[in-house]
Design an enzyme around this catalytic site. Structure first.
Site, PDB file in Angstrom:
ATOM      1  N   HIS A   1      11.311  37.108  71.102  1.00 20.10           N
ATOM      2  CA  HIS A   1      11.474  38.571  72.173  1.00 20.10           C
ATOM      3  C   HIS A   1      10.653  38.531  73.118  1.00 20.10           C
ATOM      4  O   HIS A   1      10.119  37.494  73.513  1.00 20.10           O
ATOM      5  CB  HIS A   1      11.635  40.003  71.199  1.00 20.10           C
ATOM      6  CG  HIS A   1      12.459  39.548  70.103  1.00 20.10           C
ATOM      7  ND1 HIS A   1      13.809  39.572  69.956  1.00 20.10           N
ATOM      8  CD2 HIS A   1      12.028  39.452  68.651  1.00 20.10           C
ATOM      9  CE1 HIS A   1      14.326  39.496  68.658  1.00 20.10           C
ATOM     10  NE2 HIS A   1      13.190  39.229  67.811  1.00 20.10           N
TER      11      HIS A   1
ATOM     12  N   GLU B   1       7.564  44.168  67.051  1.00 26.36           N
ATOM     13  CA  GLU B   1       7.713  42.760  66.798  1.00 26.36           C
ATOM     14  C   GLU B   1       7.353  41.807  67.889  1.00 26.36           C
ATOM     15  O   GLU B   1       6.743  40.685  68.000  1.00 26.36           O
ATOM     16  CB  GLU B   1       9.149  42.379  66.273  1.00 26.36           C
ATOM     17  CG  GLU B   1       9.547  40.977  65.938  1.00 26.36           C
ATOM     18  CD  GLU B   1      10.926  40.389  65.517  1.00 26.36           C
ATOM     19  OE1 GLU B   1      11.041  39.370  65.396  1.00 26.36           O
ATOM     20  OE2 GLU B   1      11.769  41.365  65.999  1.00 26.36           O
TER      21      GLU B   1
ATOM     22  N   HIS C   1       8.786  35.101  64.357  1.00 27.66           N
ATOM     23  CA  HIS C   1       9.544  36.596  64.300  1.00 27.66           C
ATOM     24  C   HIS C   1       8.980  37.349  62.957  1.00 27.66           C
ATOM     25  O   HIS C   1       8.047  36.825  62.174  1.00 27.66           O
ATOM     26  CB  HIS C   1      10.736  36.172  64.057  1.00 27.66           C
ATOM     27  CG  HIS C   1      11.634  35.854  65.094  1.00 27.66           C
ATOM     28  ND1 HIS C   1      12.310  36.506  66.023  1.00 27.66           N
ATOM     29  CD2 HIS C   1      11.789  34.452  65.621  1.00 27.66           C
ATOM     30  CE1 HIS C   1      12.932  35.730  67.070  1.00 27.66           C
ATOM     31  NE2 HIS C   1      12.462  34.516  66.755  1.00 27.66           N
TER      32      HIS C   1
ATOM     33  N   GLU D   1      10.161  33.927  59.846  1.00 28.55           N
ATOM     34  CA  GLU D   1      10.063  35.788  59.688  1.00 28.55           C
ATOM     35  C   GLU D   1       8.650  35.776  58.808  1.00 28.55           C
ATOM     36  O   GLU D   1       8.666  35.563  57.409  1.00 28.55           O
ATOM     37  CB  GLU D   1      11.203  36.102  59.024  1.00 28.55           C
ATOM     38  CG  GLU D   1      12.491  35.873  59.777  1.00 28.55           C
ATOM     39  CD  GLU D   1      12.716  36.808  60.845  1.00 28.55           C
ATOM     40  OE1 GLU D   1      11.839  37.539  61.279  1.00 28.55           O
ATOM     41  OE2 GLU D   1      13.676  36.402  61.536  1.00 28.55           O
TER      42      GLU D   1
END
Length: 317
Positions: free
Chosen positions: A107, A144, A199, A281
């Site tokens: 992101h 995040e 992430h 993650e």
């Protein structure tokens, strides 16, 4: 305090009969003592004794505990949770010379300001999907995007200390993105030996733990992962193992059947990669216990260390 005036003058002492003999003795002894001290210094002084160790600590040597104790050259002691606090160069600092690693912080902190751009569709081989998303956040608002960039910086520091060439796909240096297809192209163009996309998940409360996402075998349109499935799986397994060991976190309790590994065929960043690549993650931002870890600088340093050790193991073969 000092006193002056005749009322404070001390009477003159009487001349001692021993004065001349003492003066002669001192004239003989003092030069001898001076010569002995100079010889001692020439031979190295205190050597390896306590005095030598104290001097080393005070000057920032091996025993230093104050100024620049983390060895990063800034003249300051290591701060818990900082990239320097637990990352110390090793004797194999040049072992990754010639290796290229691309770190992909998931992101972008300003994606939310560009909804039209990040919602535009791009081709990921198997289908078309959004350019990017804003990512998730903890219930307290820690994003995040902020998390991934922080871990990416720490990871970059660790890998460069090992001699690797490290490139980031973004460093909050662009208004949005890059889109998922461009993220893949950055790793491909760099001829990276390994690419890791960082992430944090946004699952439900009670869902905890980390998982590493591996590319599935895809051959559709511009996507062809057949050449990277094997090495990517090796990279992912090493990262999952080292991440769990260093952070003390458990593999995901909601995907991966407890293995910490998940294979997907719908992620453009994996589908379009031509070099070994995985996603990690690191935890679930929507679970309060995982969020407490993700928002800790000290824990993020451990996360970077775990990922780094997995990458290093992979690159060393």
């Amino acid at each position: 305090m000092s006193y002056t005036g005749p009322e404070f003058d001390h009477p003159l002492p009487r001349r001692s009969r021993l004065r001349r003999p003492l003066a002669v003795a001192l004239a003989v002894l003092v030069p001898g003592a001076l010569l002995g001290w100079l010889g001692y210094e020439a031979l190295g002084g205190a050597g390896d004794g306590e005095a030598g160790r104290v001097t080393g600590a005070a000057s920032g040597g091996p025993g230093a505990t104050t100024a620049d104790a983390d060895g990063d050259g800034d003249g300051k002691p290591a701060v818990s949770g900082s990239p320097s606090a637990t990352a110390t160069p090793t004797a194999t600092a040049a072992s990754l010379a010639g290796k290229v690693v691309v770190i992909d912080p998931g992101h972008n902190p300003t994606n939310f300001r560009h909804p039209d751009e990040i919602n535009s569709k791009v081709d990921v081989g198997t289908h078309r999907k959004e350019c990017d998303t804003t990512g998730t956040s903890t219930n307290s608002g820690y994003s995040e995007a902020a998390f991934t960039l922080d871990v990416a910086h720490r990871l970059t520091t660790l890998l460069r200390r090992q001699g690797a060439t490290v490139t980031l796909t973004q460093d909050a240096d662009r208004p949005y993105g890059p889109c998922v297809d461009e993220r893949a192209r950055i790793g491909n163009a760099a001829h990276a030996d390994a690419v890791v996309s960082i992430h944090a998940d946004g699952s439900g409360t009670g869902n905890r733990g980390y998982h590493v996402i591996l590319p599935g075998e895809v051959q559709a349109g511009a996507a062809d992962t057949r050449g990277i499935v094997g090495p990517s799986r090796e990279l992912g397994k090493l990262i999952a193992t080292d991440f769990g060991r260093v952070t003390g976190s458990a593999p995901s309790n909601y995907v991966g059947d407890g293995s910490g590994l998940v294979t997907r065929e719908d992620l453009g960043g994996l589908n379009l990669s031509t070099v070994p690549k995985v996603f990690i993650e690191c935890g679930n931002m929507r679970d309060s216990k995982d969020a407490a870890l993700l928002t800790s600088g000290a824990w993020r340093q451990k996360a970077a260390q775990g990922i780094s050790e997995g990458i290093v193991s992979f690159l060393r073969g």
